[in-house]
Enzyme design. Structure first.
Site, PDB file in Angstrom:
ATOM      1  N   HIS A 136     -18.973  28.310 -28.477  1.00  0.00           N
ATOM      2  CA  HIS A 136     -20.045  27.691 -27.677  1.00  0.00           C
ATOM      3  C   HIS A 136     -20.790  28.694 -26.807  1.00  0.00           C
ATOM      4  CE1 HIS A 136     -17.060  27.159 -24.271  1.00  0.00           C
ATOM      5  NE2 HIS A 136     -18.162  27.391 -23.581  1.00  0.00           N
ATOM      6  N   ASP A 157     -14.054  25.722 -31.696  1.00  0.00           N
ATOM      7  CA  ASP A 157     -14.711  26.530 -30.664  1.00  0.00           C
ATOM      8  C   ASP A 157     -14.144  27.955 -30.685  1.00  0.00           C
ATOM      9  OD1 ASP A 157     -16.350  27.235 -28.639  1.00  0.00           O
ATOM     10  OD2 ASP A 157     -15.334  26.061 -27.079  1.00  0.00           O
ATOM     11  N   GLY A 215     -18.139  29.945 -16.961  1.00  0.00           N
ATOM     12  CA  GLY A 215     -18.249  31.405 -16.998  1.00  0.00           C
ATOM     13  C   GLY A 215     -16.952  32.056 -17.470  1.00  0.00           C
ATOM     14  N   SER A 262     -15.319  30.700 -20.023  1.00  0.00           N
ATOM     15  CA  SER A 262     -15.278  30.351 -21.441  1.00  0.00           C
ATOM     16  C   SER A 262     -15.151  31.579 -22.311  1.00  0.00           C
ATOM     17  CB  SER A 262     -16.565  29.668 -21.856  1.00  0.00           C
ATOM     18  OG  SER A 262     -16.485  28.336 -21.498  1.00  0.00           O
ATOM     19  N   GLY A 263     -14.409  31.430 -23.421  1.00  0.00           N
ATOM     20  CA  GLY A 263     -14.271  32.533 -24.362  1.00  0.00           C
ATOM     21  C   GLY A 263     -13.177  33.492 -23.954  1.00  0.00           C
TER      22      GLY A 263
HETATM   23  N1  ARG Z   1     -17.229  25.557 -20.870  1.00  0.00           N
HETATM   24  C1  ARG Z   1     -17.043  26.380 -19.727  1.00  0.00           C
HETATM   25  C2  ARG Z   1     -17.815  27.687 -19.886  1.00  0.00           C
HETATM   26  O1  ARG Z   1     -18.728  27.740 -20.666  1.00  0.00           O
HETATM   27  C3  ARG Z   1     -15.618  26.661 -19.419  1.00  0.00           C
HETATM   28  C4  ARG Z   1     -14.904  25.413 -19.145  1.00  0.00           C
HETATM   29  C5  ARG Z   1     -13.505  25.585 -18.752  1.00  0.00           C
HETATM   30  N2  ARG Z   1     -13.287  24.518 -17.846  1.00  0.00           N
HETATM   31  C6  ARG Z   1     -12.141  24.210 -17.328  1.00  0.00           C
HETATM   32  N3  ARG Z   1     -12.112  23.283 -16.459  1.00  0.00           N
HETATM   33  N4  ARG Z   1     -11.061  24.859 -17.673  1.00  0.00           N
HETATM   34  O2  ARG Z   1     -17.607  28.656 -19.162  1.00  0.00           O
END
Ligand code: ARG
Length: 421
Positions: free
Chosen positions: A228, A275, A369, A371-372
């Site tokens: 994503h 993902d 932030g 993510s990944g």
């Molecule tokens: N989708 C989010 C991103 O793009 C990260 C989400 C992780 N969230 C969480 N509550 N662990 O950075």
């Protein structure tokens, strides 16, 4: 005449001049003494390669890969044995650690190669310290009781220069060079600052030079991250990757050659399935103790529920917050899919390719932030494995809404099919 001249001479040496001379002599002496003690007492890491034949273990093809259970079990026995050899000797204060780097087939058993790290005063001659290590190794290996049979006649000990030793260790995945942990707890969400070399596999993936996502180094040219992150923009020319705990200035920075997003990840579907993505760098990373790879688990590996893991990233400290410049870490625990799928948690949204980690009480979590980025776990040898990839969550750190991660074991074969790793 002579007396008068002398008198004048003495009078010409004014008190401030005497003071200057005395002070410079003292400073000079202090510098020399300091330099000598530094040279004599300053400790230096010294590396050795020890190799020997183990005669009561049959070679198993699983020893070829460092990430198999077989490799881990035998290596752990060897490392424990080596620790026992040195911890119980007069070198116990000098011994830092041992690390099995390879297990090779031999008609009479298994040939092990182990890197040993010691700390010796720089003034001690290399020949003398090599002699001490060698003597203790030969003598104590015979004396201690272990379930491994070592053929004494095959033991060889070679000193490695710092560069060679560093290289050998930095080229093994998942090794963290000792950092005596402790920083104050600071409010990722509910985490703390990371220090240099603590999470050397952490990368930042940047779009037009701005941090977008975390990623993990899995080889000197490949990173693994979340699909994503590339929503909308998949043109590799707009993406770069940076390494080191600070976004600015980074330790290293690389252009991206290729982005491979899981073919079943749907740009339009918001269901978080598949993902996962791998990123090929334009030029190889130079591995150092601050920047190198994490281990990928075997597809069959199971990380038990409640295992302690760490998630790291430059993400926001709270929902809708900004990224930070210094990497943060938080300890989270694996939550069973059964619990995570309960009605009051994620009510069935967690599929086989996902994994939950965090706390049902909330507070500690990844956030936007992150993510990944990596969710990692250290095995019993202290080697770090990639368990998950930060994927999604309902806001950050809310009760009953733990972080959801892409399950790396589930996509292990996909990663191999794209990268060869
Ligand atoms: N989708 C989010 C991103 O793009 C990260 C989400 C992780 N969230 C969480 N509550 N662990 O950075």
């Amino acid at each position: 005449m002579a007396v008068i001249q002398m008198d004048r001479g003495v009078r010409r040496l004014e008190p401030w001049k005497i003071a200057v001379i005395v002070v410079s002599v003292i400073v000079g002496l202090a510098l020399i003494i300091g330099l000598i003690t530094f040279l004599l007492c300053h400790d230096q890491d010294r590396y050795y390669d020890a190799s020997f034949l183990i005669t009561n273990v049959d070679y198993n093809p699983q020893y070829e890969r460092q990430t198999t259970d077989e490799f881990r079990n035998l290596s752990e026995d060897i490392e424990t044995m080596i620790s026992e050899v040195f911890r119980g000797s007069f070198l116990s204060k000098r011994y830092l650690r041992s690390h099995v780097v390879s297990l090779n087939p031999d008609p009479l058993g298994v040939l092990a190669s182990v890197v040993l790290v010691f700390k010796f005063p720089s003034a001690d001659s290399e020949a003398a310290t090599w002699g001490q290590v060698n003597r203790v190794l030969l003598r104590r290996l015979k004396a201690i009781s272990t379930n491994l049979n070592i053929d004494q006649s095959t033991i060889t000990l070679t000193e490695l220069n710092k560069e060679k030793g560093d290289n050998l260790l930095n080229n093994c995945c998942g090794i963290r060079r000792q950092t005596s942990s402790f920083t104050g707890v600071e409010r990722i969400t509910g985490g703390q600052h990371a220090r240099e070399a603590e999470w050397p596999w952490q990368a930042s993936i940047q779009l037009d030079g701005t941090h977008r996502c975390g990623a993990s180094i899995i080889s000197n040219t490949w990173l693994v991250t979340a699909a994503h992150c590339f929503r909308g923009v998949r043109d590799p020319r707009r993406w770069t990757a940076s390494f080191g705990i600070l976004l600015r200035p980074p330790k290293q920075k690389k252009f991206v050659r290729r982005i491979i997003v899981h073919e079943r990840y749907g740009d339009l579907v918001v269901d978080h399935e598949y993902d996962v993505a791998v990123v090929e760098l334009a030029t190889p990373i130079e591995f150092t103790s601050d920047v190198h790879s994490v281990c990928l688990p075997e597809a069959s590996h199971v990380f038990p529920d409640n295992s302690s893991c760490f998630v790291t990233g430059w993400g926001a400290l709270e929902n809708d917050g900004n990224s930070v410049n210094q990497l943060r870490q938080a300890e989270v625990r694996i939550i069973s899919t059964e619990i995570c799928n309960r009605r009051q948690v994620y009510g069935g949204a967690i599929t086989a390719g996902m994994l939950c980690a965090g706390y049902l009480e909330g507070q500690v979590d990844a956030c936007q932030g992150d993510s990944g980025g990596p969710l990692v776990h250290a095995n019993s040898r202290g080697i770090w494995y990639l368990v998950g990839i930060v994927s999604w969550g309902d806001e950050c750190g809310k009760p009953n809404k733990p972080g959801v991660y892409t399950r790396v074991t589930y996509y292990r074969n996909w990663i191999h099919s794209k990268t060869g790793i």
